[in-house]
Design a protein around this motif. Structure first.
Motif, PDB file in Angstrom:
ATOM      1  N   ARG A  91       0.710   4.167  -2.789  1.00 39.13           N
ATOM      2  CA  ARG A  91       0.397   5.553  -2.419  1.00 39.13           C
ATOM      3  C   ARG A  91       1.487   6.511  -2.896  1.00 39.13           C
ATOM      4  O   ARG A  91       1.198   7.621  -3.349  1.00 39.13           O
ATOM      5  CB  ARG A  91       0.204   5.652  -0.905  1.00 39.13           C
ATOM      6  CG  ARG A  91      -1.062   4.978  -0.401  1.00 39.13           C
ATOM      7  CD  ARG A  91      -1.122   4.907   1.104  1.00 39.13           C
ATOM      8  NE  ARG A  91      -1.088   6.240   1.702  1.00 39.13           N
ATOM      9  CZ  ARG A  91      -1.038   6.443   3.023  1.00 39.13           C
ATOM     10  NH1 ARG A  91      -0.998   5.404   3.863  1.00 39.13           N
ATOM     11  NH2 ARG A  91      -1.026   7.667   3.501  1.00 39.13           N
ATOM     12  N   ARG A 114       1.012   7.031  -6.555  1.00 35.35           N
ATOM     13  CA  ARG A 114      -0.106   7.948  -6.821  1.00 35.35           C
ATOM     14  C   ARG A 114       0.292   9.395  -6.519  1.00 35.35           C
ATOM     15  O   ARG A 114      -0.104  10.323  -7.235  1.00 35.35           O
ATOM     16  CB  ARG A 114      -1.314   7.547  -5.968  1.00 35.35           C
ATOM     17  CG  ARG A 114      -2.051   6.320  -6.467  1.00 35.35           C
ATOM     18  CD  ARG A 114      -3.435   6.206  -5.862  1.00 35.35           C
ATOM     19  NE  ARG A 114      -3.380   6.080  -4.406  1.00 35.35           N
ATOM     20  CZ  ARG A 114      -3.352   4.930  -3.763  1.00 35.35           C
ATOM     21  NH1 ARG A 114      -3.354   3.787  -4.445  1.00 35.35           N
ATOM     22  NH2 ARG A 114      -3.312   4.893  -2.440  1.00 35.35           N
ATOM     23  N   GLU A 166       0.825  -1.202   0.000  1.00 36.98           N
ATOM     24  CA  GLU A 166       0.000   0.000   0.000  1.00 36.98           C
ATOM     25  C   GLU A 166       0.867   1.262   0.000  1.00 36.98           C
ATOM     26  O   GLU A 166       0.540   2.251  -0.663  1.00 36.98           O
ATOM     27  CB  GLU A 166      -0.931  -0.012   1.216  1.00 36.98           C
ATOM     28  CG  GLU A 166      -1.897   1.161   1.276  1.00 36.98           C
ATOM     29  CD  GLU A 166      -2.791   1.265   0.061  1.00 36.98           C
ATOM     30  OE1 GLU A 166      -3.230   2.398  -0.241  1.00 36.98           O
ATOM     31  OE2 GLU A 166      -3.032   0.243  -0.604  1.00 36.98           O
TER      32      GLU A 166
END
Length: 318
Positions: free
Chosen positions: A305, A308, A301
């Motif tokens: 992230r 992104r 994750e």
């Protein structure tokens, strides 16, 4: 034991005698307890079993692996689950739901069944049916059919027809009458299951984490197959970008090397997902590689992230 009629003059003790059919029941209980001393442990409670009721339990509970207490009451299945599935060691209550969680180590009938199966290869289904019927539990054949069907749906064993495993979607109560053998299940082992549920929960929908069977195993493998191209695309886009950012002072506070290493390990994990493998073999290979990588779900994750962030705000941050 109930007599009426003024012309009858019966001794009071006669009125306390049981009806003849009740006497037969009592005598049968004694004989059956001697012949099948452990049947009482698995006997139906509160209602009589029937093939139709067993089939409904298989469809609503056995295949899915769980059913909420509320849904069970709404469908009128609470009594059937408590009276038929629970005594067989097939269901228990967890977190507001009935969960199919057969554990041979905790239930003597399941342990007896598993001991009948050959460690390798197939065991004739008639040998299993006869063994349970003639053994200390005295399991009726319809009950054995239900037991085998549920265990096959959960992956604890495999039903074979002419040497081929019966597909999950084709398992019905009547299927047991058409199979010729039973073999050990095709589920991943306990270590891999622990890794999947505790370290790779992103491969399964939340509602499928309480009970684990063939259907959940198939869904987890599909999750892994979807993960492969996603991680490959992520690594292909992020790796060169990380190399470029090392020259910018604005990113000096970021541990880019740690992100790069995690990205590389994720890419290597994606290589371990072999699309040509069957679900069990593919998951076992991937989950072993996941354990050896030292990664956890949080690492995946974090990398996502960060990617992104770079895509949406990277230029603005610079």
């Amino acid at each position: 034991g109930a007599f009426e009629g003024g012309h009858l003059d019966l001794d009071p003790v006669v009125c306390r005698l049981k009806r003849f059919d009740r006497l037969l029941d009592a005598a049968a209980e004694v004989l059956l307890e001697e012949r099948y001393p452990r049947f009482a442990e698995i006997a139906p409670r509160g209602l009589a079993p029937s093939p139709r009721l067993y089939q409904r339990l298989l469809e609503e509970l056995g295949t899915a692996g769980h059913l909420s207490l509320q849904e069970a009451r709404r469908m009128g299945l609470t009594g059937a689950i408590e009276g038929l599935a629970v005594p067989l060691g097939l269901a228990e209550v967890r977190g507001g739901a009935y969960v199919v969680a057969p554990d041979p180590a905790a239930h003597p009938l399941l342990a007896s069944l598993m001991q009948m199966l050959k460690p390798a290869g197939a065991t004739p289904v008639r040998q299993v049916v006869d063994g349970l019927r003639d053994g200390p539990f005295g399991v009726p054949e319809t009950t054995t059919a239900f037991l085998l069907a549920v265990l096959a749906c959960r992956g604890a064993l495999t039903l074979l027809n002419k040497g081929r495993a019966v597909p999950l979607d084709f398992i019905r109560l009547v299927t047991v009458d058409t199979v010729d053998a039973v073999a050990a299940g095709e589920l991943i082992g306990p270590n891999e299951r622990e890794t999947l549920l505790n370290h790779c929960p992103f491969l399964l929908p939340p509602q499928d984490r309480e009970s684990f069977g063939l259907r959940q195993q198939g869904e987890a493998w599909q999750g892994a197959l979807r993960l492969k191209p996603a991680v490959e695309k992520l690594a292909a886009a992020l790796t060169p970008r990380l190399h470029e950012l090392t020259d910018f002072a604005a990113f000096a506070a970021f541990d880019l090397e740690a992100v790069r290493q995690k990205t590389e390990r994720l890419r290597a994990l994606a290589d371990e997902i072999k699309v040509s493998y069957a679900a069990r073999d593919g998951l076992e290979r991937f989950l072993q590689a996941w354990r050896e990588s030292g990664l956890d779900a949080a690492d995946l994750e974090r990398v996502r992230r960060f990617a992104r962030f770079l895509e949406r705000q990277g230029e603005q941050f610079l």
